[in-house]
Motif scaffolding. Structure first.
Motif: not given
Length: 604
Positions: A33-34, A172-183, A188-190, A206-209
């Motif tokens: 998750i982004g 593992f699952s993750y939740v990530m805060i970032t302003h890096d749009r390529a990342l 991410t898938d959500k 539901e989906g990437n950026y």
């Protein structure tokens, strides 16, 4: 997928300011998750609530028993006097002492990082190496759910690519805060965005950026149409109400009540649409017609006994953007200083068109006086600024950069990093320019600001030289790129992937980490235990399996159909490199176990 965590009706306020209310979502095994939003929207606060680092004012947080959650903050604090190997040892002993497989995976990860000196004290490390260490320590803890707050902070381009590779392979699952749009697009898938422009204060897609952008734009367009439709209906209802209908019938009373409900709904939609603010950037160009703005011929620059670049030649023309791609310290900022005349080259020359206006945006923010008011910084000479030939009041000018009137008397020292970046961009925009030299202009900017910067640079009619670790921005607006190598030298490149393939990685210290670990934890390695015996019995089969995998990946790299596809070739090379490192790590561990066995006098 199994449910890992549940969040119901979360709300948080600080004083009179409400960050968010009634946020609910679930996290399942495998979720990536982004979490995005403007600076100040409450992302870091929400992440802390998710990780149970802090407590919500309202709502419920449930992380299922048996699942381990690990939180990685923006800035990691390390105990003074600790060494890299010391911290690694402590974490390994706490989380992997009884798990030989996890122990092996941890050393494989540590070997891939290739710390320059594992005996170094942590406070002597650069920000980038501290961040890599923090990521490694978090992964050694074997998280089922990892919360990452701006993990790309302080990382250079190689560090970001390393982190992306880790997250792509994450189990593992993750939740990530970032302003890096390529990342965001790649791992991410959500996507969840916090923002008052959305019903309920947030939007989950539901989906990437890239999918998020499409769905978000559809929603905001629909919301604008909803406002227009409601406004039309309300004008009709107000005309009817103005005729003073008497609520003597059920039908009349219902229409009056319905009109009130519609008026409240219109106010809510209108408020959300007004909150969808964007920074208004529009760089001023002199619209010079000269085709050769800057001509660099055979430029050379050396640093001590190292050559940053040599025999470097290029021309900057209107409408072009040259992206500078490379790690910190490889010469990108140095080249910009040569182009604007702040430094002199060791060889070669820079020729400018007559009367050329160059504006240089340096990445260091030290030029801002922390005691100066925002008003004075935005409009130094009066209550208005001259922009594109016409005066604008400082309040109007401030709003273009998302500042409110009540912020104007604040000292700059009280602004966030992103707000300070916007002050510098405001100063930049007031200067007519033929050439923009932008050195890391994206530092601290949130995604809406990055999108506006990108759009403005695409519309700028002069030439741009852009150095940034924001791959999305660089690859979107650059018409050409120069790749700066860690070993020294510059070459024209077509993509960041090509730069990554050409850039020589730092040499891996064979057995350096295990040797340091043996000094730190001699007590733990005095005996050749049954666990070591079992690990030694299994390791030969693991080496054979890893070598077979390496042979398969090497065959893929040499496959002509793969070699003709740059993306597939990049992926194949990354996989081959990872497996080769795994083989090397296993051999190193085998030697270590055999030495321990011999030292303890155990017979074969």
């Amino acid at each position: 997928m199994s449910l890992i965590a549940q969040y119901k009706g979360l709300g948080k306020s600080y004083g009179a300011r409400t960050l968010f209310t009634d946020i609910s979502m679930n996290i399942h095994e495998g979720d990536r998750i982004g979490l995005i939003g403007t600076n100040g929207a409450g992302k870091s606060t929400l992440l802390k609530l998710f990780a149970e680092v802090s407590t919500p004012d309202a709502g419920e947080v449930v992380i299922k028993k048996g699942y381990r959650a690990v939180y990685l903050p923006q800035e990691s604090q390390f105990e003074a006097g600790k060494t890299v190997s010391g911290l690694i040892d402590e974490t390994l002993d706490a989380f992997c002492a009884e798990d030989a497989e996890a122990f092996g995976k941890a050393w494989q990860l540590i070997g891939q990082v290739a710390f320059p000196d594992v005996s170094a004290q942590v406070q002597t490390l650069s920000g980038g190496w501290k961040k890599r260490l923090a990521v490694v320590l978090a992964l050694i803890k074997k998280p089922d759910l990892l919360f990452l707050d701006e993990p790309t902070n302080h990382l250079d381009l190689s560090g970001i690519l390393w982190l992306e590779s880790l997250l792509k392979r994450a189990d593992f699952s993750y939740v990530m805060i970032t302003h890096d749009r390529a990342l965001l697009s790649n791992v991410t898938d959500k996507t969840v965005e916090l923002g008052t422009q959305y019903p309920g204060g947030y939007l989950r897609i539901e989906g990437n950026y890239k999918e998020f952008l499409r769905r978000r734009d559809e929603l905001l367009e629909s919301q604008l149409k909803q406002e227009s439709a409601l406004a039309t209906v309300m004008r009709r209802e107000k005309d009817w109400l103005a005729r003073s209908p008497k609520a003597r019938t059920t039908k009349a009373q219902f229409r009056i009540d319905n009109a009130k409900r519609m008026e409240e709904e219109l106010a809510d939609v209108r408020s959300r649409n007004r909150n969808n603010r964007e920074m208004d950037l529009d760089f001023t160009s002199t619209q010079r017609k000269t085709r050769k703005l800057v001509t660099a011929k055979r430029l050379a620059r050396h640093l001590d006994d190292r050559t940053l670049f040599d025999e470097l030649s290029f021309v900057l023309s209107p409408g072009t953007c040259m992206g500078l791609v490379g790690n910190n310290g490889t010469g990108k900022s140095t080249l910009m200083r040569l182009l604007c005349g702040k430094d002199s080259p060791d060889g070669g020359s820079v020729r400018e068109a007559e009367g050329l206006h160059i504006v240089h945006f340096e990445q260091e923010r030290d030029s801002l006086d922390p005691e100066m008011s925002l008003r004075k910084a935005l409009s130094p000479d009066s209550d208005s600024v001259l922009y594109r030939g016409r005066p604008l009041h400082v309040v109007t000018w401030a709003k273009k950069f998302l500042f409110t009137p009540d912020q104007l008397d604040l000292p700059l020292g009280r602004l966030s990093g992103g707000e300070k970046a916007r002050v510098l961009l405001a100063h930049l925009m007031r200067q007519p320019a033929d050439v923009l030299l932008l050195d890391e202009p994206t530092n601290d900017l949130d995604i809406p600001s990055l999108e506006m910067l990108e759009e403005s640079l695409q519309e700028f009619q002069g030439a741009v030289v852009l150095a940034s670790h924001d791959r999305y921005l660089v690859e979107t607006i650059s018409t050409s790129m120069l790749g700066f190598l860690d070993a020294g030298g510059v070459f024209p490149c077509s993509s960041i992937d090509q730069w990554a393939r050409e850039n020589s990685p730092a040499p891996v210290q064979k057995k350096a980490v295990p040797e340091k670990r043996s000094k730190q934890t001699t007590k733990a390695k005095k005996k050749f235990t049954n666990k070591h015996k079992y690990e030694l019995e299994q390791i030969e089969a693991k080496i054979l399996e890893a070598e077979d995998k390496a042979a398969l990946h090497e065959a893929r790299v040499n496959d002509s159909s793969i070699a003709s596809d740059p993306a597939a070739l990049q992926e194949a090379c990354e996989l081959l490199g990872a497996v080769q490192k795994e083989v090397e790590t296993l051999y190193g561990r085998w030697e270590e176990l055999e030495e321990l066995k011999a030292a303890d006098g155990v017979e074969s």
